[in-house]
Motif scaffolding. Structure first.
Motif: not given
Lengths: 343, 343
Positions: B113-114, A84, B286, B85, B110-111
Motif C-alpha cells: 500500500r505504501s 510511490a 496507485k 521499502s 503495508e509495503k
C-alpha cells in the motif's frame, strides 16, 4: 547478390548502426519526432539483427500506415508520474509504448534498486514490436524483469465462442552468470497471426488446437481462421487464464484499453493496438545469500544435463553473433525499398 | 446415511469452524506448534470447504508422515527480514510456507500500500497445499497478488529427456467489483500427479501430451508415467518456459532450493517439497483513473458476452456457497479416521 562490393561487407549486409540510422530516417520522414524515431529504430534494428524477422523491418509498413492514418501519434511526449517508492505511471499520450518505457527507464531502475521491486504502468500506448527487447536490457544490468502487454481482439477465451483477448505476450528476463541472460517472450495465443498468414499463403494446414472458423468451430485450415475466424489460447484453460491476467495487468491496472475496447474503424491503415503495458523489475541482490546469476547459471547447467539442447532465446543469441560478425543480412530489394522510404 | 441426526446438520457435515478445530487438533497431536497448526488447519479446511479435495483433508496423511519423518519442522518459527521499502525476506526455518507467509503478511500489505508494489521471498520452506489460498485474501482486500512456488522434480523441460522441474504452480488473484475476486491457480505441468494416480487406479488412458515413460518416450498410459516416467509441461515450450521462470523466482530469487536440489532419502515418509515461494502484491489504487475492480468486472462481463459460462475459480465459489449453506460434507469413515488422528 550481383551488386558491386564496395567495402568488406556485401551491400546486402548492414551493421547495427547502419540499419538503425536508416530506420531512424524512415521514421522521421514519416512523421515521428527524432526522439521517437531513435527508440523505434533501435528496437526494430535489434529485432532484425537477432533474426526476429516478424518484428524486424517486416513491421515498417505497418508502422508507417498507422502513422499515416493518424491513429498513433508519432510526436507524442510521454508523461512520467512518480507515484510511490515502487510505482511509476506513464501516459504515453497516444504514442508508442517504447518511448514511454525509455522516458521512465532510469527512474524504474533506481526504484527497483532502492525498493527491491518496482512497477511501471504504461497506458494510452501502442506496442507494435517484440516484447523481449523491453526486458532483456534489465537482465544485462543484473535485474529480473517481467512484462505483459495486451493487443487486439483475436483470441477466443477457453470455453467461450467468440474472440475477446489479444495475443497478449508475456516476456521475462533474468541475469545468468555463464553467458547470456535468460530471456523468453511468449504469446499467450497458440500461434502467432503471422504464422497463420504464412501457412495460408503456402496452402499448409495447421496442427489441431490453433484456431476456430467464423462459426467458432475448430479448424486446421489457416484460411478459415483468417476469414472471420480467430486464434485459441495456448495450453487450453491455463493459457486462457494467463491471457486474462495480461488483460488485467496491462489494461485494468495501467488505465489502458482492454484488447476489445478501441475502435480504429475511422483510421484506415491503422495496425497498432492502443492498449497498455506493465513492467515489473526486481533487484535480486535484495534476496541475499548466493548470487542470483550464479544460481540461474546452475539451473541452466542442470537443464542441459537432462538433455536440453537449446534454451529459450538461444536462437536469437546465435543470430546476433552471426550478425555482429558478418553484418545483418538484407535482401537487395528489401534494402532498396527501405532506402526509398527514407528519402 | 443411516447415522442418527443430532443437530440440524447430519454428522457428516461440519461447519468450517468445526473442521478447522478438528484439523488443528490433529496437527498439534502430531508435533506442530499451536501457531503452525492453526495456519495449516485453516488452509486445509478452506480447501475442503471449496471442493479442492486434492488439497483438502486428502493431504493430512502426507502432512503427518512428513512430520513423523523429521523432514519438516512443525515447530519452526519463521524469521522475517525487512530488507527494503518493497522487499521482505522470510526464512521459514525448515517449516511450512504458510506460517512464513502469515508471519510477514501484515508487513507485506503495508509495503504494497505504501510502495505500490512489494515482494515477499520465502526460502527454506515446505509448500504442500493449494496456492490459491495464499493469494485470494489479498484480492479480498483490494490488492492484486501473484505467487509462484517450486516443488519437486517430476516434469521434463520441453526439449529435454529427463525430469527436472516441479509442477511449479502460478496463482493470481485480483479484486472484482461485481462478486468474487478473479482467482486462478494453475500447475505448469500438463496434468496433476493426483490425476495420473486416479487414472492408473481406474485403468483409464490419458490424453496425449501429458507424460513420458521411464525411457523418456511419450505415453498415454498413466502406469508408465508412475513407473519411473515423468510429466510434461502444459502447452509445450511455452509452459516449459513458465515452469523455468517459477524455478528462478521461487528458488534462485528467494535463496530456496530448486526442485531438483533436496534429498529426502534419509527421511522415509517425507512428501513435502523443501523449496521456496515468491509473492508479489500490487496496490491498484496507485494506478489512478478508473477503479481497478470496476475494470476487472467489465472484463468478466465481456468474457460472458463472448460465451464464457464459468470463470476460473467459479467452481470453488459454488462449492463454498453450498458448504456455507449445508456444512462441509464429509464421509462418515473419513471423519472417524480424522477424529482418531486427533485423539
Amino acid at each position: 547478390m550481383s551488386q558491386p562490393v564496395t567495402s568488406t561487407q556485401a551491400p546486402e549486409s548492414l551493421s547495427l548502426g547502419e540499419l538503425t540510422t536508416l530506420l531512424q530516417q524512415i521514421f522521421e520522414r514519416h512523421g515521428t519526432s527524432s526522439a521517437v524515431a531513435g527508440v523505434l529504430a533501435d528496437n526494430c534494428a535489434r529485432a532484425q539483427r537477432d533474426g526476429s524477422y516478424s518484428h524486424g523491418v517486416f513491421r515498417i509498413p505497418g508502422y508507417l500506415s498507422s502513422l499515416a492514418s493518424n491513429w498513433v501519434n508519432g510526436q507524442a511526449v510521454p508523461v512520467v508520474e512518480d507515484v510511490a517508492s515502487g510505482f511509476i505511471r506513464v501516459d504515453a499520450a497516444g504514442g508508442f509504448a517504447q518511448p514511454a518505457l525509455a522516458a521512465a527507464r532510469q527512474l524504474l531502475v533506481e526504484k527497483a534498486r532502492s525498493a527491491g521491486i518496482a512497477v511501471l504502468a504504461i497506458r494510452n500506448s501502442h506496442h507494435f514490436a517484440a516484447l523481449w527487447p523491453d526486458v532483456e536490457p534489465f537482465a544485462e544490468e543484473g535485474l529480473v524483469a517481467l512484462s505483459v502487454v495486451n493487443s487486439m481482439t483475436c483470441v477466443v477465451p477457453h470455453g467461450a465462442h467468440k474472440p475477446l483477448f489479444g495475443t497478449n505476450p508475456i516476456a521475462f528476463a533474468a541475469p545468468c552468470a555463464d553467458g547470456h541472460p535468460i530471456v523468453f517472450d511468449l504469446a499467450t495465443s497458440a500461434i502467432a497471426h503471422g504464422d497463420v498468414q504464412i501457412a495460408a499463403r503456402k496452402g499448409h494446414m495447421l496442427p489441431a488446437g490453433m484456431g476456430v472458423d467464423k462459426h467458432g468451430e475448430p479448424t486446421e485450415n489457416p484460411k478459415e481462421i483468417l476469414d472471420g475466424g480467430a486464434l485459441l489460447p495456448f495450453g487450453g484453460h491455463k493459457g486462457s487464464a494467463l491471457s486474462m491476467m495480461v488483460e488485467l495487468l496491462a489494461a485494468a491496472l495501467t488505465g489502458g484499453n482492454f484488447s476489445f475496447e478501441f475502435d480504429w474503424s475511422k483510421h484506415p491503415g491503422a495496425q497498432t493496438p492502443w492498449t497498455g503495458q506493465l513492467l515489473i523489475v526486481i533487484d535480486p541482490t535484495k534476496s541475499g545469500g548466493n548470487s542470483f546469476a550464479q544460481r540461474s547459471a546452475e539451473l541452466v547447467r542442470q537443464m542441459h544435463v537432462v538433455g536440453l539442447e537449446r534454451m529459450p532465446g538461444d536462437r536469437r543469441f546465435i543470430e546476433r553473433a552471426k550478425s555482429q560478425e558478418a553484418g545483418i543480412p538484407m535482401g537487395a530489394e528489401e534494402l532498396a525499398k527501405l532506402r526509398a522510404l527514407a528519402e
